[in-house]
Every structure is written in structure tokens, then in C-alpha cells.
Design an enzyme around this catalytic site. Sequence first.
Site, PDB file in Angstrom:
ATOM      1  CG  ASP A  84      68.113 -35.922  86.646  1.00 29.59           C
ATOM      2  OD1 ASP A  84      68.094 -36.785  87.529  1.00 29.59           O
ATOM      3  OD2 ASP A  84      67.145 -35.154  86.447  1.00 29.59           O
ATOM      4  CE  LYS A 130      78.593 -40.124  90.297  1.00 31.03           C
ATOM      5  NZ  LYS A 130      78.053 -39.178  89.269  1.00 31.03           N
ATOM      6  CD  GLN A 177      71.826 -37.694  93.518  1.00 28.64           C
ATOM      7  OE1 GLN A 177      70.977 -37.113  92.869  1.00 28.64           O
ATOM      8  NE2 GLN A 177      72.128 -38.953  93.293  1.00 28.64           N
ATOM      9  CG  ASN A 235      68.405 -44.068  81.694  1.00 29.47           C
ATOM     10  OD1 ASN A 235      68.502 -44.157  82.908  1.00 29.47           O
ATOM     11  ND2 ASN A 235      69.096 -44.835  80.873  1.00 29.47           N
ATOM     12  CE  LYS A 251      69.858 -34.459  89.742  1.00 25.91           C
ATOM     13  NZ  LYS A 251      69.650 -35.905  89.946  1.00 25.91           N
ATOM     14  CB  THR A 253      67.982 -45.516  87.341  1.00 21.98           C
ATOM     15  OG1 THR A 253      69.237 -44.851  87.269  1.00 21.98           O
ATOM     16  CG2 THR A 253      67.093 -44.818  88.343  1.00 21.98           C
ATOM     17  CE  LYS A 294      68.489 -40.383  94.545  1.00 19.53           C
ATOM     18  NZ  LYS A 294      68.267 -40.063  93.110  1.00 19.53           N
TER      19      LYS A 294
HETATM   20  P1  NDP Z   1      64.828 -38.792  80.575  1.00 20.47           P
HETATM   21  O1  NDP Z   1      65.091 -37.425  80.094  1.00 20.47           O
HETATM   22  O2  NDP Z   1      65.523 -39.944  79.948  1.00 20.47           O
HETATM   23  O3  NDP Z   1      63.258 -39.095  80.504  1.00 20.47           O
HETATM   24  C1  NDP Z   1      62.352 -38.295  81.175  1.00 20.47           C
HETATM   25  C2  NDP Z   1      60.941 -38.792  80.888  1.00 20.47           C
HETATM   26  O4  NDP Z   1      60.035 -38.119  81.743  1.00 20.47           O
HETATM   27  C3  NDP Z   1      60.492 -38.503  79.470  1.00 20.47           C
HETATM   28  O5  NDP Z   1      59.578 -39.482  79.067  1.00 20.47           O
HETATM   29  C4  NDP Z   1      59.841 -37.135  79.625  1.00 20.47           C
HETATM   30  O6  NDP Z   1      58.875 -36.852  78.631  1.00 20.47           O
HETATM   31  C5  NDP Z   1      59.175 -37.284  80.979  1.00 20.47           C
HETATM   32  N1  NDP Z   1      59.067 -35.960  81.616  1.00 20.47           N
HETATM   33  C6  NDP Z   1      60.080 -35.139  81.932  1.00 20.47           C
HETATM   34  N2  NDP Z   1      59.619 -33.987  82.451  1.00 20.47           N
HETATM   35  C7  NDP Z   1      58.290 -34.104  82.455  1.00 20.47           C
HETATM   36  C8  NDP Z   1      57.259 -33.244  82.883  1.00 20.47           C
HETATM   37  N3  NDP Z   1      57.522 -32.021  83.400  1.00 20.47           N
HETATM   38  N4  NDP Z   1      55.984 -33.682  82.758  1.00 20.47           N
HETATM   39  C9  NDP Z   1      55.722 -34.897  82.228  1.00 20.47           C
HETATM   40  N5  NDP Z   1      56.661 -35.763  81.815  1.00 20.47           N
HETATM   41  C10 NDP Z   1      57.926 -35.360  81.924  1.00 20.47           C
HETATM   42  O7  NDP Z   1      65.119 -38.737  82.153  1.00 20.47           O
HETATM   43  P2  NDP Z   1      65.392 -39.952  83.161  1.00 20.47           P
HETATM   44  O8  NDP Z   1      64.621 -41.155  82.765  1.00 20.47           O
HETATM   45  O9  NDP Z   1      66.854 -40.055  83.347  1.00 20.47           O
HETATM   46  O10 NDP Z   1      64.809 -39.350  84.519  1.00 20.47           O
HETATM   47  C11 NDP Z   1      63.456 -39.555  84.924  1.00 20.47           C
HETATM   48  C12 NDP Z   1      63.332 -39.306  86.431  1.00 20.47           C
HETATM   49  O11 NDP Z   1      64.185 -40.218  87.129  1.00 20.47           O
HETATM   50  C13 NDP Z   1      63.761 -37.923  86.909  1.00 20.47           C
HETATM   51  O12 NDP Z   1      62.967 -37.560  88.024  1.00 20.47           O
HETATM   52  C14 NDP Z   1      65.193 -38.135  87.367  1.00 20.47           C
HETATM   53  O13 NDP Z   1      65.590 -37.152  88.327  1.00 20.47           O
HETATM   54  C15 NDP Z   1      65.057 -39.501  87.987  1.00 20.47           C
HETATM   55  N6  NDP Z   1      66.301 -40.277  88.133  1.00 20.47           N
HETATM   56  C16 NDP Z   1      67.125 -40.512  87.063  1.00 20.47           C
HETATM   57  C17 NDP Z   1      68.254 -41.292  87.205  1.00 20.47           C
HETATM   58  C18 NDP Z   1      69.123 -41.652  86.060  1.00 20.47           C
HETATM   59  O14 NDP Z   1      70.068 -42.446  86.265  1.00 20.47           O
HETATM   60  N7  NDP Z   1      68.894 -41.172  84.863  1.00 20.47           N
HETATM   61  C19 NDP Z   1      68.651 -41.809  88.537  1.00 20.47           C
HETATM   62  C20 NDP Z   1      67.672 -41.582  89.579  1.00 20.47           C
HETATM   63  C21 NDP Z   1      66.558 -40.812  89.363  1.00 20.47           C
HETATM   64  P3  NDP Z   1      59.237 -35.810  77.451  1.00 20.47           P
HETATM   65  O15 NDP Z   1      60.188 -36.550  76.564  1.00 20.47           O
HETATM   66  O16 NDP Z   1      57.931 -35.510  76.813  1.00 20.47           O
HETATM   67  O17 NDP Z   1      59.871 -34.608  78.104  1.00 20.47           O
HETATM   68  O1  2IT Z   2      68.953 -38.694  90.585  1.00 22.23           O
HETATM   69  C1  2IT Z   2      69.950 -39.434  90.422  1.00 22.23           C
HETATM   70  O2  2IT Z   2      70.330 -40.226  91.292  1.00 22.23           O
HETATM   71  C2  2IT Z   2      70.667 -39.360  89.135  1.00 22.23           C
HETATM   72  N1  2IT Z   2      70.237 -38.622  88.249  1.00 22.23           N
HETATM   73  C3  2IT Z   2      71.895 -40.165  88.922  1.00 22.23           C
HETATM   74  C4  2IT Z   2      73.105 -39.461  89.483  1.00 22.23           C
HETATM   75  C5  2IT Z   2      74.439 -40.109  89.188  1.00 22.23           C
HETATM   76  O3  2IT Z   2      75.425 -39.495  89.625  1.00 22.23           O
HETATM   77  O4  2IT Z   2      74.496 -41.169  88.576  1.00 22.23           O
END
Ligand code: NDP
Ligand code: 2IT
Length: 448
Positions: free
Chosen positions: A169, A93, A114, A243, A129, A212, A117
Amino acid sequence: MSIQNEYLNGLMERVIQRDPSEPEFHQAVREVLTSLAPVVNARPELIEEGVMDCLVEPERIIKFRVPWEDDQGRVQVNRGYRVQFNSAIGPYKGGLRFHPSVNESIIKFLGFEQTFKNSLTGLPIGGGKGGSDFDPKGKSESEVMRFCQSFMNELFKYIGPDTDVPAGDIGVGAREIGYLFGQYKRLRNEFTGVLTGKGLTYGGSLARKEATGYGLCYFTDNMLRAAGRSFEGVDVVISGSGNVALYACEKATQLGGKVVAMCDSNGYVYDKDGIDLALMKQIKEVERLRIRVYAERKPGAEYHEGCSGIWQVPCGIALPCATQNELNEGSAKALIRNGCFAVAEGANMPCTPEAVEVIQAAGLLFAPAKAANAGGVAVSALEMSQNSMRFSWTFEEVDSRLLTIMTELYQNASAAAAQYGLAGNLVAGANIAGFLKVADSMLAYGLV
Ligand code: NDP
Ligand code: 2IT
């Protein structure tokens, strides 16, 4: 900090020699092995029975070509990945990341983390992943759709509701999950919970979108309260505006904090009056524009070029929610100088090891990603349960389960740290608590 166990030190060396060009994976493994040394010292059978060697090697890596046609009729070729890291406690997952920086090292580090976690959530899910070096930025709707369909044309062979359940992600949200799910359904002629983060009309869970960010704040609130603090009246800085960041902003504000800065990869906005979340969602979720537009539309808000400058903004609580290694030692020192007292990781591995060392040495509260951002995957597991039952819970039901999961997760990580003489060290506590359930399951199966 070095790894206080000779065997684990050798194992770390072997991991590096086997795949020398995977720095993110090495970073994630080193942190975990450092935390696990006291456990392994007390339980040598974990080495003798091969658990530690198996833990750092993915069960399976799938790597594939993703050809798709752009709007000019040209064929583009990207690379797709799925790392099925560990299935000891449930089907693989974990999310899919679409970002130009994606490579095997990044997907392996994410799959490795993961595993722990997912164990910490208390739910029956293994670790995996995947993703691609495809960049959704600047692509049309139909290009994104054709890419997702081609990606699934290969991935569908390896996943399934009891085998491997991907989700979103970076760069993968409800839109991409819709195209991926639609293609899986076409290819298999099956309507199952093979992906999570689905739209609400076709099997998605209420509160998955929020999970999240909300979970991060629930975890942080537990950590703050144990130290006699809270979000109330505190300035909060959140990196990212995707997100995780948006819903961390929503919950931090509901808990009484004032979010004064957010960013994207180009720059950050500072709003002394507190971020107007409705405006930010309109710009980021609806119109998909750059964050600089926020400052153009909101009187009094400032835009600054460059995203790392966000850590210079004074705050009490910092929530890095963008990407790995976005907060380095210099940024950590700036936060400390400006009076920050808590850092909680919403992104995966956003703080460099040097930053974590500085933050912990200065006595700040520190919530590591594996624990603090587990709310997203936890609600994904609740989405799987609802899909299996062919039933759906209300928003309140899912949100209250999320709150309970994050509270228990905090308590378990704290207790594990204390049990190994590391009270207050949630990095060690989370790694140990996540590991034990996986390790005991691996032992139960017999390894060879
Ligand atoms: P999104 O794609 O929705 O948003 C990512 C954000 O981070 C954007 O604002 C983006 O800016 C910025 N970003 C991405 N890459 C870079 C970079 N190399 N340098 C600077 N800024 C960057 O992703 P999520 O919000 O889903 O994910 C954000 C983090 O949270 C990740 O590390 C992900 O692995 C982690 N995560 C996500 C979960 C989920 O449920 N979605 C669960 C647990 C962890 P820009 O638009 O300019 O690229
Ligand atoms: O990093 C993470 O935990 C996620 N991007 C969410 C994974 C999931 O299966 O909901």
C-alpha cells in the site's frame, strides 16, 4: 445523508462512543451503514442475528513495537499494526502501509473497507490491513531493510498463506515486500504465498504492479460507456505519482485520454501536452525523486507548490490516487465548475463525504474506491492462486482476467443499486453487493 434505520443509527453512536478518537473509521462505517439501511430494513434477521454488530468490530487487532537500528547505530522505535477485520469469506487479505500518519483509526478504516472490496472481486478473500508509522522517505536501503525485517520478526506469528496474506500500500512496494518475504522465509523455513506483490523471480504475478491503476481505468471505462462517454480525447487529472497513479496514467492514455496533471505530497505538475510517462516512471520508480524534477526535465511543463491545487486544473475525468480525504468539497466544486463529468477513486476514501455529496448532487458519474480500486487486490488473489498451483500465467492471461473481474464488478454494483431503487448510485451498489456475500457467510456459520 443520514442512516435510514433506527438500529443502525444507534450502532453508529456505539461505534463512536467505543473509540471516540477514530474519525477515519467512523467516516467509513457511516458511509456503509447509510448504504445498508434499505437492506437491513428488508432483512431484519441481519440485526437479530448480530451480523451488523459483528461487522463493525474487527475480529482481531495486533499492535506491536518495531525497534530497528539506523545508520548511525541509534535504536529507533516505531509502532506496527495488523487489523484482521473479517475472515468470513477467506483468509484476511489487504495491504501494509508505511507512512508517518498511520494510526489505529486509519488501519481500521482501511481494513473495514477492504472486507467489502475483497468480496466485490468475487474471489475468496477476507479483509485485513496493517502498517506502521515508519516513514520510508529519506531512509537508506539498509535502514528500510532492517525496519522490514524487524516488522516481520513480530508479524510472522500472525500471518500465513491460509490465514492472512499482506501486500503493499502507501510506502510499501516490491522493494519492501522483498525484505518482508525474505524474513518470513528465514523465520518459518517455508516458501509459500504469504505475501503478494512479490518480485517476478520469486513468485510474484505478472500484471500485479499494473493492476490497481489498470483496474481503475477498466472500471471507469465501463461506467463511462454506460453513460455514452469514453476516455477518448478527454483531459484527465490524476493525483499522486505512486504505484496506483502511474499505472492509471498508463491505461487512461492507452484508452485515448490525455493526462495533464499529477502530484506528490509537495506539489503538482501540469503538462498541457500530456504527461510523458516514461520520464515520470524514471523520476518516481527508478530515481525516487520529487515530482518537481519532472518540470525541470520536461520543456513546457509547470510545477506548482501544494498538492490540493491539482483539483483546480480543468479536466473531464478526475482520478484521485494519493490518499484519504485528499479531495474536499471546495475541490469538488472547482472540478464541477471546470466541466468535469466523472470522478473515480483510485485511492481509498480520497473524497470527503461532503465532496461525494456535491459530486453526486451535480449528476457527475462517481466510482467509489471499494469498487474502482479493487483490481489490485483481485490480482493479488490471482497471485495466491498461481502460488498454490506452483504455476504462473502470462501477462495477457492475468490482464484479461482483471478486465473481466472489473467489468463484472461494475455490473454487479450497478445491479445492486438498481435493485434497491438507487439506480446509478454506485456507492450504495458497491456497499450492498460487497456486504451480502459476507453477511450470508456470517449467518451460515452462526455467530456465537
Ligand atoms: P505509493 O506509496 O506508491 O504512492 C502514494 C502517492 O500518494 C505518492 O505520490 C505520495 O506522495 C502521495 N501521498 C501519500 N500520502 C499523501 C498525503 N498524505 N498527502 C498527499 N499526497 C500523499 O502508494 P499507492 O500508489 O500504492 O497508493 C495510493 C492510494 O491507493 C492509497 O490510498 C492506497 O491505499 C490506495 N490503493 C493502493 C493499492 C495498491 O495496489 N498499491 C490498491 C488499492 C488502493 P509522496 O511521495 O510525496 O508521499
Ligand atoms: O487497498 C488495497 O486494496 C491494497 N492496498 C491492495 C491489497 C492487496 O492485498 O493487494
